[in-house]
Design a protein around this motif. Structure first.
Motif, PDB file in Angstrom:
ATOM      1  N   UNK A  73       0.814  -1.205   0.000  1.00  0.00           N
ATOM      2  CA  UNK A  73       0.000   0.000   0.000  1.00  0.00           C
ATOM      3  C   UNK A  73       0.846   1.253   0.000  1.00  0.00           C
ATOM      4  N   UNK A  74       1.873   1.298   0.836  1.00  0.00           N
ATOM      5  CA  UNK A  74       2.757   2.460   0.907  1.00  0.00           C
ATOM      6  C   UNK A  74       3.473   2.658  -0.422  1.00  0.00           C
ATOM      7  N   UNK A  75       3.843   1.557  -1.056  1.00  0.00           N
ATOM      8  CA  UNK A  75       4.500   1.656  -2.364  1.00  0.00           C
ATOM      9  C   UNK A  75       3.568   2.305  -3.385  1.00  0.00           C
ATOM     10  N   UNK A  76       2.310   1.886  -3.423  1.00  0.00           N
ATOM     11  CA  UNK A  76       1.329   2.480  -4.334  1.00  0.00           C
ATOM     12  C   UNK A  76       1.117   3.957  -4.023  1.00  0.00           C
ATOM     13  N   UNK A  77       1.026   4.281  -2.731  1.00  0.00           N
ATOM     14  CA  UNK A  77       0.783   5.660  -2.320  1.00  0.00           C
ATOM     15  C   UNK A  77       1.928   6.582  -2.721  1.00  0.00           C
ATOM     16  N   UNK A  78       3.144   6.148  -2.463  1.00  0.00           N
ATOM     17  CA  UNK A  78       4.304   6.980  -2.791  1.00  0.00           C
ATOM     18  C   UNK A  78       4.440   7.178  -4.293  1.00  0.00           C
ATOM     19  N   UNK A  79       4.155   6.129  -5.045  1.00  0.00           N
ATOM     20  CA  UNK A  79       4.238   6.233  -6.500  1.00  0.00           C
ATOM     21  C   UNK A  79       3.201   7.221  -7.030  1.00  0.00           C
ATOM     22  N   UNK A  80       1.987   7.178  -6.482  1.00  0.00           N
ATOM     23  CA  UNK A  80       0.936   8.102  -6.910  1.00  0.00           C
ATOM     24  C   UNK A  80       1.277   9.535  -6.529  1.00  0.00           C
ATOM     25  N   UNK A  81       1.860   9.722  -5.337  1.00  0.00           N
ATOM     26  CA  UNK A  81       2.248  11.065  -4.905  1.00  0.00           C
ATOM     27  C   UNK A  81       3.315  11.645  -5.815  1.00  0.00           C
ATOM     28  N   UNK A  82       4.276  10.813  -6.213  1.00  0.00           N
ATOM     29  CA  UNK A  82       5.317  11.275  -7.122  1.00  0.00           C
ATOM     30  C   UNK A  82       4.756  11.684  -8.471  1.00  0.00           C
ATOM     31  N   UNK A  83       3.779  10.916  -8.960  1.00  0.00           N
ATOM     32  CA  UNK A  83       3.169  11.229 -10.251  1.00  0.00           C
ATOM     33  C   UNK A  83       2.403  12.543 -10.199  1.00  0.00           C
ATOM     34  N   UNK A  84       1.880  12.889  -9.015  1.00  0.00           N
ATOM     35  CA  UNK A  84       1.124  14.137  -8.859  1.00  0.00           C
ATOM     36  C   UNK A  84       2.009  15.306  -8.449  1.00  0.00           C
ATOM     37  N   UNK A  85       3.290  15.058  -8.243  1.00  0.00           N
ATOM     38  CA  UNK A  85       4.203  16.119  -7.851  1.00  0.00           C
ATOM     39  C   UNK A  85       4.056  16.552  -6.404  1.00  0.00           C
ATOM     40  N   UNK A  86       3.600  15.636  -5.550  1.00  0.00           N
ATOM     41  CA  UNK A  86       3.378  15.965  -4.145  1.00  0.00           C
ATOM     42  C   UNK A  86       4.534  15.558  -3.245  1.00  0.00           C
ATOM     43  N   UNK A  87       5.559  14.952  -3.805  1.00  0.00           N
ATOM     44  CA  UNK A  87       6.638  14.394  -3.011  1.00  0.00           C
ATOM     45  C   UNK A  87       7.375  15.400  -2.157  1.00  0.00           C
ATOM     46  N   UNK A  88       7.374  16.676  -2.548  1.00  0.00           N
ATOM     47  CA  UNK A  88       8.129  17.680  -1.814  1.00  0.00           C
ATOM     48  C   UNK A  88       7.655  17.905  -0.396  1.00  0.00           C
ATOM     49  N   UNK A  89       6.364  17.701  -0.132  1.00  0.00           N
ATOM     50  CA  UNK A  89       5.865  17.928   1.227  1.00  0.00           C
ATOM     51  C   UNK A  89       5.016  16.752   1.710  1.00  0.00           C
ATOM     52  N   UNK A  90       5.325  15.574   1.205  1.00  0.00           N
ATOM     53  CA  UNK A  90       4.611  14.365   1.610  1.00  0.00           C
ATOM     54  C   UNK A  90       5.617  13.238   1.813  1.00  0.00           C
ATOM     55  N   UNK A  91       5.592  12.617   2.976  1.00  0.00           N
ATOM     56  CA  UNK A  91       6.502  11.525   3.296  1.00  0.00           C
ATOM     57  C   UNK A  91       5.705  10.277   3.633  1.00  0.00           C
ATOM     58  N   UNK A  92       5.991   9.183   2.925  1.00  0.00           N
ATOM     59  CA  UNK A  92       5.351   7.904   3.207  1.00  0.00           C
ATOM     60  C   UNK A  92       6.350   6.969   3.880  1.00  0.00           C
ATOM     61  N   UNK A  93       5.839   6.189   4.831  1.00  0.00           N
ATOM     62  CA  UNK A  93       6.706   5.247   5.526  1.00  0.00           C
ATOM     63  C   UNK A  93       5.936   3.980   5.883  1.00  0.00           C
ATOM     64  N   UNK A  94       6.594   2.846   5.716  1.00  0.00           N
ATOM     65  CA  UNK A  94       6.080   1.590   6.254  1.00  0.00           C
ATOM     66  C   UNK A  94       6.379   1.623   7.747  1.00  0.00           C
ATOM     67  N   UNK A  95       5.336   1.597   8.569  1.00  0.00           N
ATOM     68  CA  UNK A  95       5.532   1.728  10.014  1.00  0.00           C
ATOM     69  C   UNK A  95       4.285   1.236  10.734  1.00  0.00           C
ATOM     70  N   UNK A  96       4.443   0.941  12.004  1.00  0.00           N
ATOM     71  CA  UNK A  96       3.327   0.488  12.829  1.00  0.00           C
ATOM     72  C   UNK A  96       2.668   1.672  13.513  1.00  0.00           C
ATOM     73  N   UNK A  97       1.334   1.704  13.499  1.00  0.00           N
ATOM     74  CA  UNK A  97       0.606   2.768  14.190  1.00  0.00           C
ATOM     75  C   UNK A  97       0.705   2.608  15.709  1.00  0.00           C
ATOM     76  N   UNK A  98       1.177   1.448  16.166  1.00  0.00           N
ATOM     77  CA  UNK A  98       1.330   1.202  17.601  1.00  0.00           C
ATOM     78  C   UNK A  98       2.716   1.596  18.102  1.00  0.00           C
ATOM     79  N   UNK A  99       3.596   1.979  17.170  1.00  0.00           N
ATOM     80  CA  UNK A  99       4.952   2.426  17.534  1.00  0.00           C
ATOM     81  C   UNK A  99       5.413   3.389  16.452  1.00  0.00           C
ATOM     82  N   UNK A 100       4.857   4.571  16.465  1.00  0.00           N
ATOM     83  CA  UNK A 100       5.048   5.534  15.384  1.00  0.00           C
ATOM     84  C   UNK A 100       6.462   6.111  15.372  1.00  0.00           C
ATOM     85  N   UNK A 101       7.103   6.164  14.202  1.00  0.00           N
ATOM     86  CA  UNK A 101       8.455   6.731  14.099  1.00  0.00           C
ATOM     87  C   UNK A 101       8.410   8.253  13.963  1.00  0.00           C
TER      88      UNK A 101
END
Length: 270
Positions: A118-146
């Motif tokens: 899912x994160x891979x799909x999200x990051x790829x879509x953000x890059x295609x829309x030019x949103x990468x400059x202020x959007x960070x995606x990470x594989x992470x647990x919501x129970x131990x947020x980085x």
């Protein structure tokens, strides 16, 4: 990206040529799609945690077709213009997360999910829309947020689990927590066809450390004319595991009419 912290030692993460690293030398490379994997292998409870790729692909297909646009629009309206850092928990394939980045061009948006596909799909879509400059995606647990303590102004949680203590830890003093849960009428027609007894959705408990400030409801008729979209709806929900082949074929082959019903719960930090 000033909110990211090392999932191993909690020190701040800073950018370098390969990705991000902390002062103790813990390095996390940036994937080619633009995301970071901040879920150490020792914290994984299965080989492929989170939603399966087939389910995520179906969700992306269905959401991109605009069926949940009323919910997306209402959530965009709720976001304060003053927000500097927004966290979307359980971002999935990024449909809502990317829309938050579009609504808050001056803020930094963090999308986290335990499911790497899912994160891979999200990051790829953000890059295609030019949103990468202020959007960070990470594989992470919501129970131990980085993420650093008190670093987030707005947290959104759409159909995703979380840990109250972690929400409090990363939320700033005047932060806003927005939780989306299914309403009583949500896909009621479909549920009646699947279950012998339709049980009401459980009420969302108030997270510890927060108080309920407002509650809104988004409803809309759902009419799905294309068989491919009807198949995508079934594949993106847990219902698919409870449907026999005959009912599944009937739902896909015939016009689908139902109701969308979302409950939006808005909390302030105590």
């Amino acid at each position: 990206m000033n909110a990211l912290s090392c999932p191993l030692c909690r020190l701040p993460l800073t950018l370098n040529t390969q990705g991000v690293a902390c002062e103790r030398g813990h390095q996390f490379d940036r994937a080619k799609e633009g995301y970071f994997n901040l879920l150490p292998v020792q914290y994984k409870h299965s080989l492929q945690p989170g939603d399966a790729k087939q389910q995520l692909d179906a969700r992306r297909q269905f959401l991109q077709a605009g069926f949940f646009a009323p919910l997306k629009s209402q959530l965009q309206k709720l976001l304060p213009d003053t927000a500097k850092n927004l966290l979307d928990i359980g971002c999935g394939e990024g449909y809502f997360t990317n829309s938050f980045a579009e609504a808050l061009p001056e803020a930094h948006i963090y999308g986290v999910d335990i499911a790497k596909p899912g994160v891979r799909l999200a990051a790829k879509a953000a890059g295609a829309k030019g949103l990468g400059g202020h959007l960070t995606y990470a594989v992470a647990s919501s129970f131990d947020l980085p993420l650093a303590d008190g670093s987030i102004d707005v947290i959104t949680r759409i159909y995703a689990p979380s840990k109250d203590a972690e929400l409090c830890r990363v939320m700033g003093t005047a932060g806003l927590l927005v939780i989306v849960a299914p309403g009583e009428q949500h896909l009621l027609g479909l549920r009646r066809r699947i279950y012998r007894e339709v049980r009401p959705h459980q009420q969302t408990p108030v997270p510890e450390g927060f108080r309920l400030a407002d509650e809104q409801r988004v409803t809309a008729d759902l009419v799905i004319e294309q068989p491919a979209m009807r198949a995508a709806l079934l594949a993106m929900t847990p219902f698919v595991w409870r449907i026999n082949q005959q009912l599944k074929a009937d739902l896909i082959d015939n016009l689908f009419e139902d109701r969308l019903d979302f409950s939006i719960l808005i909390y302030n930090k105590i």
